[in-house]
Design a protein around this motif. Structure first.
Motif, PDB file in Angstrom:
ATOM      1  N   TYR A 168      40.756  43.630  13.899  1.00  0.00           N
ATOM      2  CA  TYR A 168      41.235  44.845  13.248  1.00  0.00           C
ATOM      3  C   TYR A 168      41.001  44.863  11.738  1.00  0.00           C
ATOM      4  CZ  TYR A 168      43.374  46.177  17.630  1.00  0.00           C
ATOM      5  OH  TYR A 168      43.574  46.529  18.938  1.00  0.00           O
TER       6      TYR A 168
ATOM      7  N   TYR B 142      50.927  38.211  18.524  1.00  0.00           N
ATOM      8  CA  TYR B 142      50.239  39.493  18.671  1.00  0.00           C
ATOM      9  C   TYR B 142      50.367  39.948  20.117  1.00  0.00           C
ATOM     10  CZ  TYR B 142      46.629  42.978  19.143  1.00  0.00           C
ATOM     11  OH  TYR B 142      45.965  44.137  19.428  1.00  0.00           O
ATOM     12  N   ASN B 143      50.779  41.209  20.289  1.00  0.00           N
ATOM     13  CA  ASN B 143      50.896  41.803  21.615  1.00  0.00           C
ATOM     14  C   ASN B 143      49.812  42.878  21.746  1.00  0.00           C
ATOM     15  OD1 ASN B 143      51.509  43.328  23.889  1.00  0.00           O
ATOM     16  ND2 ASN B 143      53.714  43.127  23.595  1.00  0.00           N
TER      17      ASN B 143
ATOM     18  N   ALA C  42      49.198  45.064  23.858  1.00  0.00           N
ATOM     19  CA  ALA C  42      49.634  46.360  24.385  1.00  0.00           C
ATOM     20  C   ALA C  42      49.857  47.386  23.271  1.00  0.00           C
ATOM     21  CB  ALA C  42      50.912  46.189  25.208  1.00  0.00           C
ATOM     22  N   PHE C  43      50.067  46.902  22.037  1.00  0.00           N
ATOM     23  CA  PHE C  43      50.343  47.797  20.913  1.00  0.00           C
ATOM     24  C   PHE C  43      49.170  47.923  19.948  1.00  0.00           C
ATOM     25  CE2 PHE C  43      54.512  46.159  22.283  1.00  0.00           C
ATOM     26  CZ  PHE C  43      55.078  47.361  22.658  1.00  0.00           C
ATOM     27  N   GLY C  44      48.007  47.420  20.329  1.00  0.00           N
ATOM     28  CA  GLY C  44      46.813  47.561  19.500  1.00  0.00           C
ATOM     29  C   GLY C  44      47.010  47.013  18.102  1.00  0.00           C
ATOM     30  N   GLU C  45      46.589  47.787  17.107  1.00  0.00           N
ATOM     31  CA  GLU C  45      46.672  47.311  15.726  1.00  0.00           C
ATOM     32  C   GLU C  45      48.107  47.221  15.212  1.00  0.00           C
ATOM     33  OE1 GLU C  45      45.679  50.765  12.752  1.00  0.00           O
ATOM     34  OE2 GLU C  45      44.355  50.900  14.504  1.00  0.00           O
ATOM     35  N   TYR C  46      49.081  47.675  15.999  1.00  0.00           N
ATOM     36  CA  TYR C  46      50.494  47.569  15.624  1.00  0.00           C
ATOM     37  C   TYR C  46      51.200  46.435  16.362  1.00  0.00           C
ATOM     38  CZ  TYR C  46      49.402  52.129  13.747  1.00  0.00           C
ATOM     39  OH  TYR C  46      48.810  53.146  13.053  1.00  0.00           O
ATOM     40  N   GLY C  47      50.443  45.595  17.037  1.00  0.00           N
ATOM     41  CA  GLY C  47      51.024  44.544  17.868  1.00  0.00           C
ATOM     42  C   GLY C  47      51.339  43.237  17.173  1.00  0.00           C
TER      43      GLY C  47
ATOM     44  N   SER D 148      53.508  40.598  15.008  1.00  0.00           N
ATOM     45  CA  SER D 148      54.931  40.417  14.714  1.00  0.00           C
ATOM     46  C   SER D 148      55.207  39.007  14.210  1.00  0.00           C
ATOM     47  CB  SER D 148      55.791  40.717  15.945  1.00  0.00           C
ATOM     48  OG  SER D 148      55.575  39.759  16.945  1.00  0.00           O
TER      49      SER D 148
END
Length: 99
Positions: free
Chosen positions: A18, A81-82, A84-89, A91
């Motif tokens: 990303y 990194y998850n 499922a949330f793309g570039e917002y995954g 944490s």
């Protein structure tokens, strides 16, 4: 002083995807504060150079570094990194910071 920080391989690979970071890049993790009245802190990341005293974590070709002044925030933490949330995954969690 050394610190313990878990950086999942998926976290590093997603940053490569990303943010277009390349193998060999040095990425500084540091603490930021949010706007007035929110009282929150969060991690930030930027390209940088290795400095004396930095903690160093090599993950999937990226070198993550942390200044000693930020050890208190990251020590004992976990970067994940998850997908499922793309570039917002992305944490960060740290049980040592939770009350």
């Amino acid at each position: 002083m050394s610190i313990t920080l878990q950086i999942e391989p998926a976290f590093a690979l997603a940053y490569r995807r990303y943010a277009e970071f390349q193998p060999g890049d040095v990425l500084r993790l540091y603490v930021r504060t949010s706007g007035p009245g929110t009282g929150g802190m969060f991690y930030a990341i930027e390209k940088d150079a290795l400095a004396e005293g930095d903690a160093v974590f090599d993950v999937e070709g990226l070198r993550f570094v942390i200044r000693p002044t930020d050890f208190w925030y990251f020590d004992g933490g976990h970067l994940t990194y998850n997908p499922a949330f793309g570039e917002y995954g992305f944490s960060f969690s740290n049980p040592r910071l939770e009350d």
